[in-house]
Motif scaffolding. Sequence first.
Motif, PDB file in Angstrom:
ATOM      1  N   UNK A   9       0.827  -1.207   0.000  1.00 53.27           N
ATOM      2  CA  UNK A   9       0.000   0.000   0.000  1.00 53.27           C
ATOM      3  C   UNK A   9       0.860   1.253   0.000  1.00 53.27           C
ATOM      4  N   UNK A  10       0.704   2.060  -1.057  1.00 51.22           N
ATOM      5  CA  UNK A  10       1.437   3.319  -1.168  1.00 51.22           C
ATOM      6  C   UNK A  10       0.785   4.176  -2.239  1.00 51.22           C
ATOM      7  N   UNK A  11       0.733   5.498  -2.054  1.00 51.49           N
ATOM      8  CA  UNK A  11       0.229   6.365  -3.126  1.00 51.49           C
ATOM      9  C   UNK A  11       1.203   6.464  -4.291  1.00 51.49           C
ATOM     10  N   UNK A  12       2.428   5.995  -4.102  1.00 50.84           N
ATOM     11  CA  UNK A  12       3.449   6.059  -5.140  1.00 50.84           C
ATOM     12  C   UNK A  12       3.421   4.788  -5.989  1.00 50.84           C
ATOM     13  N   UNK A  13       3.068   4.936  -7.265  1.00 55.47           N
ATOM     14  CA  UNK A  13       3.065   3.784  -8.165  1.00 55.47           C
ATOM     15  C   UNK A  13       4.472   3.213  -8.316  1.00 55.47           C
ATOM     16  N   UNK A  14       5.467   4.084  -8.285  1.00 56.22           N
ATOM     17  CA  UNK A  14       6.857   3.641  -8.406  1.00 56.22           C
ATOM     18  C   UNK A  14       7.248   2.757  -7.225  1.00 56.22           C
ATOM     19  N   UNK A  15       6.897   3.191  -6.013  1.00 53.35           N
ATOM     20  CA  UNK A  15       7.244   2.407  -4.829  1.00 53.35           C
ATOM     21  C   UNK A  15       6.514   1.071  -4.843  1.00 53.35           C
ATOM     22  N   UNK A  16       5.221   1.083  -5.189  1.00 51.96           N
ATOM     23  CA  UNK A  16       4.465  -0.171  -5.244  1.00 51.96           C
ATOM     24  C   UNK A  16       5.090  -1.134  -6.255  1.00 51.96           C
ATOM     25  N   UNK A  17       5.385  -0.626  -7.443  1.00 45.44           N
ATOM     26  CA  UNK A  17       5.955  -1.458  -8.492  1.00 45.44           C
ATOM     27  C   UNK A  17       7.287  -2.052  -8.045  1.00 45.44           C
ATOM     28  N   UNK A  18       8.132  -1.242  -7.409  1.00 44.12           N
ATOM     29  CA  UNK A  18       9.435  -1.711  -6.963  1.00 44.12           C
ATOM     30  C   UNK A  18       9.303  -2.781  -5.883  1.00 44.12           C
ATOM     31  N   UNK A  19       8.408  -2.560  -4.941  1.00 45.94           N
ATOM     32  CA  UNK A  19       8.216  -3.528  -3.858  1.00 45.94           C
ATOM     33  C   UNK A  19       7.673  -4.847  -4.394  1.00 45.94           C
ATOM     34  N   UNK A  20       6.683  -4.760  -5.276  1.00 42.23           N
ATOM     35  CA  UNK A  20       6.101  -5.980  -5.848  1.00 42.23           C
ATOM     36  C   UNK A  20       7.150  -6.772  -6.616  1.00 42.23           C
ATOM     37  N   UNK A  21       7.980  -6.073  -7.382  1.00 40.49           N
ATOM     38  CA  UNK A  21       9.032  -6.749  -8.154  1.00 40.49           C
ATOM     39  C   UNK A  21      10.004  -7.472  -7.212  1.00 40.49           C
ATOM     40  N   UNK A  22      10.396  -6.794  -6.139  1.00 36.16           N
ATOM     41  CA  UNK A  22      11.329  -7.413  -5.204  1.00 36.16           C
ATOM     42  C   UNK A  22      10.705  -8.626  -4.516  1.00 36.16           C
ATOM     43  N   UNK A  23       9.434  -8.504  -4.144  1.00 34.42           N
ATOM     44  CA  UNK A  23       8.768  -9.617  -3.468  1.00 34.42           C
ATOM     45  C   UNK A  23       8.687 -10.842  -4.367  1.00 34.42           C
ATOM     46  N   UNK A  24       8.323 -10.626  -5.621  1.00 34.51           N
ATOM     47  CA  UNK A  24       8.182 -11.751  -6.551  1.00 34.51           C
ATOM     48  C   UNK A  24       9.523 -12.383  -6.883  1.00 34.51           C
ATOM     49  N   UNK A  25      10.581 -11.581  -6.887  1.00 31.02           N
ATOM     50  CA  UNK A  25      11.909 -12.126  -7.169  1.00 31.02           C
ATOM     51  C   UNK A  25      12.426 -12.975  -6.017  1.00 31.02           C
ATOM     52  N   UNK A  26      12.060 -12.626  -4.803  1.00 32.39           N
ATOM     53  CA  UNK A  26      12.622 -13.293  -3.629  1.00 32.39           C
ATOM     54  C   UNK A  26      11.760 -14.442  -3.130  1.00 32.39           C
TER      55      UNK A  26
END
Length: 345
Positions: A9-26
């Motif tokens: 959860x974040x108003x920043x699309x960039x932060x959400x995208x980055x977090x989701x990418x890291x979660x899926x990679x790990x």
Amino acid sequence: MTMVPVLVASPSAFLRMSLVRQLKQRRESLQTFEASSAAEARLILSEGTIEIAIVDEALLAALTVENFAAAPGLDARRTILIATGTAPPLAPQIRESFLVIDGEIEGVLNMGAIASALPQALENLAARPRRRHAPSATAPPAVSSRCPEIILVAASTGGPTALTSLLKRIGRSRLPIVVAQHMPADQTAGFARHLAAETGIEVAERAGGEVPPAPVVTVLHGGTDYRISRGRTGQLRLLQASREGNVFHPNADLLFASAAETGIAALAVVLSGMGEDGARGATVLASRGGRVLVQEFASCVVAGMPMATFAACPSATVASLKEIAERLSRWTGVGGCTLRGRAGD
């Protein structure tokens, strides 16, 4: 493989995208759900399935720590709070309740620091005991103790006819009315003019800003979603928003839930329509003591929305358009300030 549902959860699309990418990679076993606002976060959490929440501190301005942690399905000891420097410094009790990642270094969002700290944070969460954060006395008051301030209406297929009939029966409302009618952006202005001509009531199409006072009826501009909030001087405001995966616009779930989240005493009405929009938002509103009315199924062109709302929110009242108008008039009149309870039904 059992999937672990994670809220990002974040108003920043960039932060959400980055977090989701890291979660899926790990971790392949993590299933991510995104929220760009506090209202969206509450909707997702209300389903009670989220195991881990990763939340941008920016949302704390609109969603208090106590309210957020008390949401169904959320354990504060299973939450990672990302300190992004977009909110006031975190109070000690917040840092004690949540696991915090400092993602802001010298005033700049540092994704490298977040990426480095996230794996260890997830491991720390796994080791934490599951304990729900106790709500404090400073949480926003339930709407049950407050006079109704606004009527929110959701409609889709068959809604224009039902809405016209309902507004004729209500006449000059004592409260402002906001309508979320599923409709393309190029059609709502004409729809507002049609309603005004058919009912003799002033109807205005709005795409944000202050909610016009009663008896004006507001039709939300189509093709866009909105949340409702309270301005600094107490006035009600409409803010454009976006909900991931939403098909129908304006989205009633987001509108209803944002009213409950902000502590606005709203009366919700769900009219004829296809799908389930309004059901989850009405449930959030009812959980705070708000009243919900749904159009009787047999009179709907498509009864999907009213049926879904009643199934999700058993406290909702199923009624004819005539009965809905009568109840709204009673609840918004003199002595109609008690939202919870059967008195005056």
